[in-house]
Design an enzyme around this catalytic site. Structure first.
Site, PDB file in Angstrom:
ATOM      1  N   HIS A  84     -14.557  34.910   7.911  1.00  0.00           N
ATOM      2  CA  HIS A  84     -13.955  35.531   9.100  1.00  0.00           C
ATOM      3  C   HIS A  84     -13.507  36.935   8.751  1.00  0.00           C
ATOM      4  CE1 HIS A  84     -10.927  33.211   6.904  1.00  0.00           C
ATOM      5  NE2 HIS A  84     -10.085  34.177   7.204  1.00  0.00           N
ATOM      6  N   HIS A  96     -10.825  39.818   9.800  1.00  0.00           N
ATOM      7  CA  HIS A  96      -9.577  40.066  10.516  1.00  0.00           C
ATOM      8  C   HIS A  96      -9.613  41.421  11.210  1.00  0.00           C
ATOM      9  CE1 HIS A  96      -7.002  36.895   8.533  1.00  0.00           C
ATOM     10  NE2 HIS A  96      -7.920  37.006   7.589  1.00  0.00           N
TER      11      HIS A  96
END
Ligand code: 5GP
Ligand code: ZN
Length: 136
Positions: free
Chosen positions: A101, A103
């Site tokens: 992922h 951010h």
């Protein structure tokens, strides 16, 4: 492919509901449940990869293009003064969810966050040794 028992696979596919701010065939972008700042979001690829090392190169490129588009939009909509992109790989680097992922962290004047590191001193020898280790 989706990985069994992976929370971000379940969120990315929509099996677990999330505060989604963008979605297409390949990605879902959600608000982080424990935000560093107002608007802190995560780009999740729908295809599972543990981290940056195993992420498809093409997906990595598409994630960065999407990050750019989201940053422009979030800066405008939220009135952010700055923006950090952060991406952690491995527990030692602070990765807590083992599904890649990226951010997206909008920054505001006096938001009280400390996302950058403390610089250390490096000798010329250390820099040269390191350069050789990586470049040669
Ligand atoms: P990491 O430390 O792995 O780079 O980041 C994991 C991030 O995911 C953390 O910022 C944490 O707050 C967020 N997070 C963990 N579980 C959930 C969840 O179930 N939903 C959402 N929206 N964010 C989560
Ligand atoms: Zn996953």
């Amino acid at each position: 492919m989706v990985k069994d028992n992976c929370i971000f696979c379940k969120i990315a596919s929509g099996e677990i509901p999330s505060a989604t701010i963008y979605e297409d065939e390949r990605f879902r972008v959600i608000l982080d449940l424990g935000p560093a700042t107002r608007g802190h979001a995560l780009i999740l690829p729908k295809e599972h990869a543990d981290n940056l090392y195993t992420l498809e190169e093409e997906t990595a490129g598409a994630a960065m293009k999407l990050a750019r588009r989201m940053a422009i939009r979030m800066r405008e909509r939220l009135g952010a003064d700055g923006f950090n992109l952060v991406q952690n790989n491995g527990e030692e680097a602070g990765q807590t969810v083992m599904h890649f992922h990226l951010h997206l962290i909008p920054r505001y004047k006096d938001d009280g966050q400390h996302i950058l590191w403390e610089p250390r001193k490096a000798s010329a020898e250390e820099l040269e040794e390191t350069r050789k280790q990586i470049a040669e």
